[in-house]
Write a protein that holds these residues in place. Sequence first.
Motif, PDB file in Angstrom:
ATOM      1  N   VAL A 246       0.846  -1.191   0.000  1.00 55.68           N
ATOM      2  CA  VAL A 246       0.000   0.000   0.000  1.00 55.68           C
ATOM      3  C   VAL A 246       0.887   1.248   0.000  1.00 55.68           C
ATOM      4  O   VAL A 246       1.942   1.285   0.644  1.00 55.68           O
ATOM      5  CB  VAL A 246      -0.923  -0.003   1.233  1.00 55.68           C
ATOM      6  CG1 VAL A 246      -1.760   1.277   1.309  1.00 55.68           C
ATOM      7  CG2 VAL A 246      -1.821  -1.237   1.209  1.00 55.68           C
ATOM      8  N   VAL A 247       0.428   2.277  -0.729  1.00 54.13           N
ATOM      9  CA  VAL A 247       1.164   3.534  -0.830  1.00 54.13           C
ATOM     10  C   VAL A 247       0.384   4.605  -0.072  1.00 54.13           C
ATOM     11  O   VAL A 247      -0.772   4.893  -0.384  1.00 54.13           O
ATOM     12  CB  VAL A 247       1.341   3.956  -2.312  1.00 54.13           C
ATOM     13  CG1 VAL A 247       2.080   5.281  -2.409  1.00 54.13           C
ATOM     14  CG2 VAL A 247       2.072   2.865  -3.083  1.00 54.13           C
ATOM     15  N   PHE A 248       1.038   5.217   0.915  1.00 54.39           N
ATOM     16  CA  PHE A 248       0.425   6.279   1.703  1.00 54.39           C
ATOM     17  C   PHE A 248       0.977   7.634   1.268  1.00 54.39           C
ATOM     18  O   PHE A 248       2.169   7.767   0.982  1.00 54.39           O
ATOM     19  CB  PHE A 248       0.702   6.079   3.196  1.00 54.39           C
ATOM     20  CG  PHE A 248       0.016   4.876   3.790  1.00 54.39           C
ATOM     21  CD1 PHE A 248      -1.289   4.960   4.248  1.00 54.39           C
ATOM     22  CD2 PHE A 248       0.683   3.658   3.881  1.00 54.39           C
ATOM     23  CE1 PHE A 248      -1.925   3.853   4.805  1.00 54.39           C
ATOM     24  CE2 PHE A 248       0.062   2.549   4.434  1.00 54.39           C
ATOM     25  CZ  PHE A 248      -1.243   2.645   4.892  1.00 54.39           C
ATOM     26  N   GLY A 249       0.105   8.630   1.221  1.00 56.24           N
ATOM     27  CA  GLY A 249       0.527   9.976   0.896  1.00 56.24           C
ATOM     28  C   GLY A 249       0.075  10.400  -0.484  1.00 56.24           C
ATOM     29  O   GLY A 249       0.311   9.696  -1.466  1.00 56.24           O
ATOM     30  N   GLU A 250      -0.580  11.566  -0.559  1.00 56.91           N
ATOM     31  CA  GLU A 250      -1.121  12.039  -1.827  1.00 56.91           C
ATOM     32  C   GLU A 250      -0.039  12.222  -2.884  1.00 56.91           C
ATOM     33  O   GLU A 250      -0.243  11.883  -4.051  1.00 56.91           O
ATOM     34  CB  GLU A 250      -1.865  13.352  -1.599  1.00 56.91           C
ATOM     35  CG  GLU A 250      -2.546  13.893  -2.841  1.00 56.91           C
ATOM     36  CD  GLU A 250      -3.354  15.142  -2.562  1.00 56.91           C
ATOM     37  OE1 GLU A 250      -3.530  15.949  -3.497  1.00 56.91           O
ATOM     38  OE2 GLU A 250      -3.808  15.308  -1.407  1.00 56.91           O
ATOM     39  N   GLU A 251       1.117  12.721  -2.490  1.00 55.04           N
ATOM     40  CA  GLU A 251       2.172  12.994  -3.464  1.00 55.04           C
ATOM     41  C   GLU A 251       2.695  11.716  -4.105  1.00 55.04           C
ATOM     42  O   GLU A 251       2.846  11.636  -5.326  1.00 55.04           O
ATOM     43  CB  GLU A 251       3.313  13.752  -2.786  1.00 55.04           C
ATOM     44  CG  GLU A 251       4.415  14.169  -3.741  1.00 55.04           C
ATOM     45  CD  GLU A 251       5.492  14.996  -3.059  1.00 55.04           C
ATOM     46  OE1 GLU A 251       6.617  15.057  -3.595  1.00 55.04           O
ATOM     47  OE2 GLU A 251       5.215  15.578  -1.989  1.00 55.04           O
ATOM     48  N   ARG A 252       2.947  10.707  -3.295  1.00 57.68           N
ATOM     49  CA  ARG A 252       3.465   9.451  -3.845  1.00 57.68           C
ATOM     50  C   ARG A 252       2.402   8.730  -4.677  1.00 57.68           C
ATOM     51  O   ARG A 252       2.721   8.162  -5.732  1.00 57.68           O
ATOM     52  CB  ARG A 252       3.977   8.556  -2.725  1.00 57.68           C
ATOM     53  CG  ARG A 252       5.359   8.958  -2.233  1.00 57.68           C
ATOM     54  CD  ARG A 252       5.845   8.070  -1.121  1.00 57.68           C
ATOM     55  NE  ARG A 252       7.268   8.265  -0.881  1.00 57.68           N
ATOM     56  CZ  ARG A 252       7.936   7.702   0.119  1.00 57.68           C
ATOM     57  NH1 ARG A 252       7.304   6.905   0.978  1.00 57.68           N
ATOM     58  NH2 ARG A 252       9.233   7.927   0.259  1.00 57.68           N
ATOM     59  N   ALA A 253       1.176   8.736  -4.206  1.00 67.11           N
ATOM     60  CA  ALA A 253       0.107   8.100  -4.979  1.00 67.11           C
ATOM     61  C   ALA A 253      -0.040   8.767  -6.336  1.00 67.11           C
ATOM     62  O   ALA A 253      -0.154   8.096  -7.377  1.00 67.11           O
ATOM     63  CB  ALA A 253      -1.204   8.159  -4.201  1.00 67.11           C
ATOM     64  N   ALA A 254      -0.014  10.099  -6.351  1.00 66.91           N
ATOM     65  CA  ALA A 254      -0.140  10.831  -7.614  1.00 66.91           C
ATOM     66  C   ALA A 254       1.025  10.526  -8.546  1.00 66.91           C
ATOM     67  O   ALA A 254       0.840  10.363  -9.763  1.00 66.91           O
ATOM     68  CB  ALA A 254      -0.225  12.333  -7.338  1.00 66.91           C
ATOM     69  N   GLU A 255       2.217  10.461  -7.996  1.00 62.18           N
ATOM     70  CA  GLU A 255       3.397  10.157  -8.817  1.00 62.18           C
ATOM     71  C   GLU A 255       3.278   8.787  -9.470  1.00 62.18           C
ATOM     72  O   GLU A 255       3.544   8.625 -10.664  1.00 62.18           O
ATOM     73  CB  GLU A 255       4.653  10.218  -7.948  1.00 62.18           C
ATOM     74  CG  GLU A 255       5.933   9.844  -8.673  1.00 62.18           C
ATOM     75  CD  GLU A 255       7.138   9.835  -7.756  1.00 62.18           C
ATOM     76  OE1 GLU A 255       8.013   8.958  -7.932  1.00 62.18           O
ATOM     77  OE2 GLU A 255       7.214  10.694  -6.859  1.00 62.18           O
TER      78      GLU A 255
END
Length: 421
Positions: A246-255
Amino acid sequence: MRHDPLFERLWDGTAQMEEWTAAVSHGAITHVADNIITVHTTYFCGSVTAIRTSEGLVLIDTAKPETAKQTLDVIRSWDDSPIHTVIFTHGHIDHTSGITVIDQEADARGLARPRIVAHRNVKRRMERYEASHGYNSIAQSQQFNKPGYIYPIGQRRPDAVYDDTLSLSVGGERIELFHGRGETDDATFVWLPERRVLASGDFVIWVFPNAGNPRKVQRYAADWATALRRMEALAPAVLIPGHGPVVFGEERAAEMLRHGAEALEHLVRETLALLNRGASLDAVLHAVKVPEAYLGKPYLAAKYDDPEFLVRGIYHFYAGWFDGDAAHLKPPRTADLASELAALAGGAEKLAERATHLSEAGNFRLAVQLVEFASAAAPDDRAIQAIRAAVLRKSIENENSLMGKAFLAVYAREAEQRSKG
């Protein structure tokens, strides 16, 4: 941020997914948010997410046959409530097969079986798998290097289906379903708007998008990119991939979503530019490449599918099965062509010898082609089959993608068996 040290090493590329698979093999829980967990058992089994509601649990996917019971046991260590709803993100068995174990549990407890919600095409996929069961078993056995594998069929069909979008409310939890085409034509991604949690299904899988599988039906690179852009626009705070952590954080998810879309858009754009100028498949395959800036991302490594396979799929999506080579419009039997080439070369053994030389020089594409011609011209020649096996094995060592290695291994094993008579 909730990422552990292993995730950080995965993200910066200093750890491999095999290490993560070993770490979760006991059945690991990721706490996504209040009353939401994701269960992992291995990279090769789809993630299963459980949502606790006042009406019971909602599951997003169900695991594959080998890990279904383990996955359900892990969920039960967290919550023993009845399972109210199961959402299939698509119809592949590593996401749907666990429904059998779930139904068995419900029957044993005297409870109603959960309703299954999925895109309309999941049912069609399951019907197609039954119609092509023999072939599908062969293709899967080759892709995963499991000789004799029998593809499981007969999973329970969805109870409720939708076409483009569907809004659900279960026990006070709002759940939005969106359809897109990518690896499959029946794919769903799941959005929890009040949590800003996105379960992407196999639109995100921690490797380069699997849109070019050589032995599967048409896949949809352009539509896959569109779905990723649609997800990016939601600005998720948590991204639950179909496979991997799972990926946490808006910036990483968007990337992650943006780079996947950009890589696919590049392949589609460049393929179409050549196709619209009349280029043949041969020309397109050797001209269109993914920029290294994308392949260098730890979540876009070409370790499973090969971008070249995607280019082939994109070409055929727009141009049909003919590749623009007149010799391939109504080709001769491979054995006849191979015999003619062997005669011109001075015998099939000459082709095999040249293949060995090319292999040793690192020209694996030509080496494999010539050794396959030698084999087709003299299929019962043990010496040629031994050379063929050696050339194929050396080619496997040079292949990066799991699919490429697995398919080449099929013919290497065949050659080894023939070399022994």
